[in-house]
Design a protein around this motif. Structure first.
Motif, PDB file in Angstrom:
ATOM      1  N   THR A 165      55.305  12.175   4.849  1.00 27.65           N
ATOM      2  CA  THR A 165      56.145  13.379   4.692  1.00 27.65           C
ATOM      3  C   THR A 165      56.220  14.130   6.264  1.00 27.65           C
ATOM      4  N   VAL A 166      57.282  14.743   6.353  1.00 25.81           N
ATOM      5  CA  VAL A 166      57.280  15.678   7.519  1.00 25.81           C
ATOM      6  C   VAL A 166      57.670  16.989   7.160  1.00 25.81           C
ATOM      7  N   ILE A 167      57.570  17.865   8.303  1.00 20.95           N
ATOM      8  CA  ILE A 167      57.449  19.511   7.913  1.00 20.95           C
ATOM      9  C   ILE A 167      58.662  19.800   6.947  1.00 20.95           C
ATOM     10  N   SER A 168      59.836  19.533   7.227  1.00 23.70           N
ATOM     11  CA  SER A 168      60.972  19.936   5.990  1.00 23.70           C
ATOM     12  C   SER A 168      60.538  19.735   4.736  1.00 23.70           C
ATOM     13  N   ALA A 169      59.422  18.942   4.415  1.00 21.29           N
ATOM     14  CA  ALA A 169      59.098  18.777   2.868  1.00 21.29           C
ATOM     15  C   ALA A 169      57.796  19.412   2.543  1.00 21.29           C
ATOM     16  N   SER A 170      56.893  19.249   3.620  1.00 21.34           N
ATOM     17  CA  SER A 170      55.403  19.347   3.381  1.00 21.34           C
ATOM     18  C   SER A 170      54.963  20.816   2.777  1.00 21.34           C
ATOM     19  N   ALA A 171      55.841  21.829   3.202  1.00 23.88           N
ATOM     20  CA  ALA A 171      55.599  22.920   2.730  1.00 23.88           C
ATOM     21  C   ALA A 171      55.819  23.702   1.340  1.00 23.88           C
ATOM     22  N   ARG A 172      56.567  23.110   0.934  1.00 22.09           N
ATOM     23  CA  ARG A 172      57.145  23.567  -0.647  1.00 22.09           C
ATOM     24  C   ARG A 172      57.678  22.427  -1.556  1.00 22.09           C
ATOM     25  N   LEU A 173      58.690  21.664  -1.175  1.00 27.10           N
ATOM     26  CA  LEU A 173      59.095  20.679  -2.130  1.00 27.10           C
ATOM     27  C   LEU A 173      57.980  19.783  -2.515  1.00 27.10           C
ATOM     28  N   LEU A 174      57.313  19.233  -1.139  1.00 24.74           N
ATOM     29  CA  LEU A 174      56.157  18.213  -1.734  1.00 24.74           C
ATOM     30  C   LEU A 174      54.856  18.752  -2.552  1.00 24.74           C
ATOM     31  N   PRO A 175      54.342  19.920  -2.102  1.00 25.36           N
ATOM     32  CA  PRO A 175      53.287  20.244  -3.146  1.00 25.36           C
ATOM     33  C   PRO A 175      53.696  20.741  -4.507  1.00 25.36           C
ATOM     34  N   GLN A 176      54.994  21.136  -4.744  1.00 24.07           N
ATOM     35  CA  GLN A 176      55.546  21.516  -5.950  1.00 24.07           C
ATOM     36  C   GLN A 176      55.492  20.339  -6.781  1.00 24.07           C
ATOM     37  N   ALA A 177      56.237  19.186  -6.017  1.00 28.52           N
ATOM     38  CA  ALA A 177      56.257  17.858  -6.864  1.00 28.52           C
ATOM     39  C   ALA A 177      55.194  17.171  -7.223  1.00 28.52           C
ATOM     40  N   ILE A 178      53.986  17.257  -6.320  1.00 30.68           N
ATOM     41  CA  ILE A 178      52.803  16.723  -6.553  1.00 30.68           C
ATOM     42  C   ILE A 178      51.965  17.430  -7.686  1.00 30.68           C
ATOM     43  N   THR A 179      52.045  18.665  -7.386  1.00 30.23           N
ATOM     44  CA  THR A 179      51.451  19.453  -8.601  1.00 30.23           C
ATOM     45  C   THR A 179      52.242  19.217  -9.946  1.00 30.23           C
ATOM     46  N   THR A 228      56.415  -1.689   6.027  1.00 31.92           N
ATOM     47  CA  THR A 228      55.080  -2.764   5.718  1.00 31.92           C
ATOM     48  C   THR A 228      54.311  -2.425   4.503  1.00 31.92           C
ATOM     49  N   GLY A 229      54.823  -1.250   3.737  1.00 31.55           N
ATOM     50  CA  GLY A 229      53.958  -1.166   2.447  1.00 31.55           C
ATOM     51  C   GLY A 229      52.987  -0.255   2.624  1.00 31.55           C
ATOM     52  N   GLU A 230      52.701   0.220   3.823  1.00 32.15           N
ATOM     53  CA  GLU A 230      51.566   1.272   3.763  1.00 32.15           C
ATOM     54  C   GLU A 230      51.810   2.498   3.164  1.00 32.15           C
ATOM     55  N   LEU A 231      52.945   2.828   2.967  1.00 29.12           N
ATOM     56  CA  LEU A 231      53.789   4.199   2.270  1.00 29.12           C
ATOM     57  C   LEU A 231      54.428   3.355   1.250  1.00 29.12           C
ATOM     58  N   ASP A 232      54.636   4.341   0.143  1.00 27.81           N
ATOM     59  CA  ASP A 232      55.269   3.982  -1.075  1.00 27.81           C
ATOM     60  C   ASP A 232      56.674   4.486  -0.921  1.00 27.81           C
ATOM     61  N   ILE A 233      56.546   5.956  -0.090  1.00 27.07           N
ATOM     62  CA  ILE A 233      57.770   6.569  -0.071  1.00 27.07           C
ATOM     63  C   ILE A 233      57.665   7.766   1.062  1.00 27.07           C
ATOM     64  N   VAL A 234      58.732   8.091   1.551  1.00 32.62           N
ATOM     65  CA  VAL A 234      58.921   9.138   2.764  1.00 32.62           C
ATOM     66  C   VAL A 234      59.635  10.138   2.267  1.00 32.62           C
ATOM     67  N   VAL A 235      59.269  11.402   2.292  1.00 35.24           N
ATOM     68  CA  VAL A 235      59.826  12.601   1.788  1.00 35.24           C
ATOM     69  C   VAL A 235      60.111  13.441   3.035  1.00 35.24           C
ATOM     70  N   GLY A 236      61.417  14.176   3.096  1.00 37.32           N
ATOM     71  CA  GLY A 236      61.712  14.983   4.246  1.00 37.32           C
ATOM     72  C   GLY A 236      63.152  14.857   4.688  1.00 37.32           C
ATOM     73  N   ARG A 237      63.359  15.042   5.686  1.00 37.54           N
ATOM     74  CA  ARG A 237      64.811  15.212   6.342  1.00 37.54           C
ATOM     75  C   ARG A 237      65.190  13.585   6.489  1.00 37.54           C
ATOM     76  N   LEU A 238      66.350  13.360   5.974  1.00 32.21           N
ATOM     77  CA  LEU A 238      66.820  11.809   5.951  1.00 32.21           C
ATOM     78  C   LEU A 238      67.253  11.607   7.421  1.00 32.21           C
ATOM     79  N   PRO A 239      67.144  10.456   7.893  1.00 27.41           N
ATOM     80  CA  PRO A 239      67.662  10.114   9.280  1.00 27.41           C
ATOM     81  C   PRO A 239      69.244  10.151   9.203  1.00 27.41           C
ATOM     82  N   GLU A 240      69.832  10.452  10.163  1.00 27.97           N
ATOM     83  CA  GLU A 240      71.329  10.449  10.287  1.00 27.97           C
ATOM     84  C   GLU A 240      71.770   8.846  10.184  1.00 27.97           C
TER      85      GLU A 240
END
Length: 328
Positions: free
Chosen positions: A122-136, A163-175
């Protein structure tokens, strides 16, 4: 690090296909030890992390080098560095470990229906609100699922996803036109679109003003994203598109804690996605300047690999992520 020979007469395995060596001789434990040494660049550190002795780690690496008939590491004053063979093997080993984790997750889910492991970048755009609420939400539904969160810049997260070290990346999508968006076989899913706003510490002289212009912010210290971050271009174009020069008193940082600390201890200004900024404003940690939305931050969403199905734990998390975003 090893005395293994790569070719030549007298080598009893010189004419044996490498595939046969891999299938008959390679074991999982030395590969796991190799990956930890590669990640830590240190025999001693890898031994501590694996709760093994240094001689045991060294022996495992030497046996792996002998099986593959190539040197994997070179000793330096600062530890060990991978050879070209070690670098190549490292990429594949990470994928092997990821596949084993996927298999374990699937077996556990099949057996119990309420376990598994999901690793989220994750990056800052999701780490403060979206991600904690989804994990909860996920933990309320499936308390047995282990959740691991790793933050960092996008140029580190997406290779780890590949490489499979992460299952998913959450945050601002690349252009879509950025190389990062086309570099790997990923599926990018949009959850919502986010706007930018300017934030300061609650004691900043501009915090209570309602008659602020963008030009009023030039002479204050600023916190910008790193040069490699797509958000850096957004921040710079905000000023250039308004016919203004880019601020020169700048700190580059993607650390949320560092940025909040800077804004509380100094008159620094930063740009944040509005949902993130509102979260910190509600906690009385920051103030949002009365400038309205300062442009489009971009799409917030998640990215997964297209070449394999997400694990059951990851699928459950994606469902919670969508349910959380739908409430915004």
């Amino acid at each position: 690090m090893s005395d293994a020979k790569t070719s030549g007469a007298g080598n009893p395995r010189a004419n044996i296909p490498l595939t046969d060596v891999m299938l008959r001789r390679l074991k999982l434990k030395p590969l796991l030890i190799f990956e930890r040494v590669l990640s830590s660049s240190s025999i001693a550190r890898a031994a501590r992390e694996l709760n093994l002795t240094q001689p045991a780690v060294t022996k495992a690496i030497q046996e792996l080098e002998a099986d593959l008939d190539v040197p994997l590491f070179e000793r330096t004053n600062r530890g060990v560095t991978p050879t070209c063979y070690g670098t190549l093997l490292g990429t594949r080993v990470k994928t092997v470990i990821a596949e084993l984790r996927y298999l374990t997750d699937e077996l556990n889910t099949f057996r119990t229906g309420d376990s598994g492991h999901v690793i989220i970048g994750t990056v800052i755009s999701a780490s403060a609100r979206l991600l904690p609420q989804a994990i909860t939400r996920l933990k309320q539904q499936r308390p047995g699922v282990l959740v691991t969160v790793r933050d960092g810049p996008t140029d580190q997260l997406f290779p780890a996803l590949a490489t499979g070290e992460l299952d998913i990346v959450v945050g601002r999508l690349p252009e879509r036109d950025l190389p990062l968006a086309r570099m790997y076989a990923f599926e990018h899913s949009v959850l919502y679109r986010e706007a930018l706003c300017a934030v300061v510490g609650c004691k900043h002289p501009l915090a209570k003003r309602i008659d602020i212009q963008l030009s009023d912010l030039l002479d204050w210290p600023w916190i910008f994203p790193l040069q490699v971050s797509p958000a850096r271009l957004t921040a710079e174009h905000l000023f250039l598109d308004a016919g203004l020069s880019i601020p020169t008193n700048v700190v580059e940082s993607l650390s949320v804690l560092t940025n909040i600390g800077l804004m509380q201890d100094s008159p620094s200004i930063s740009l944040m996605p509005r949902a993130v900024a509102q979260h910190f404003a509600n906690l009385n940690l920051l103030s949002i300047l009365e400038l309205g939305d300062l442009g489009d931050f971009g799409d917030i969403g998640y990215s997964i690999r297209t070449d394999r199905e997400p694990t059951p734990a990851a699928q459950a998390f994606i469902k919670c992520l969508k349910e959380t975003a739908a409430e915004y």
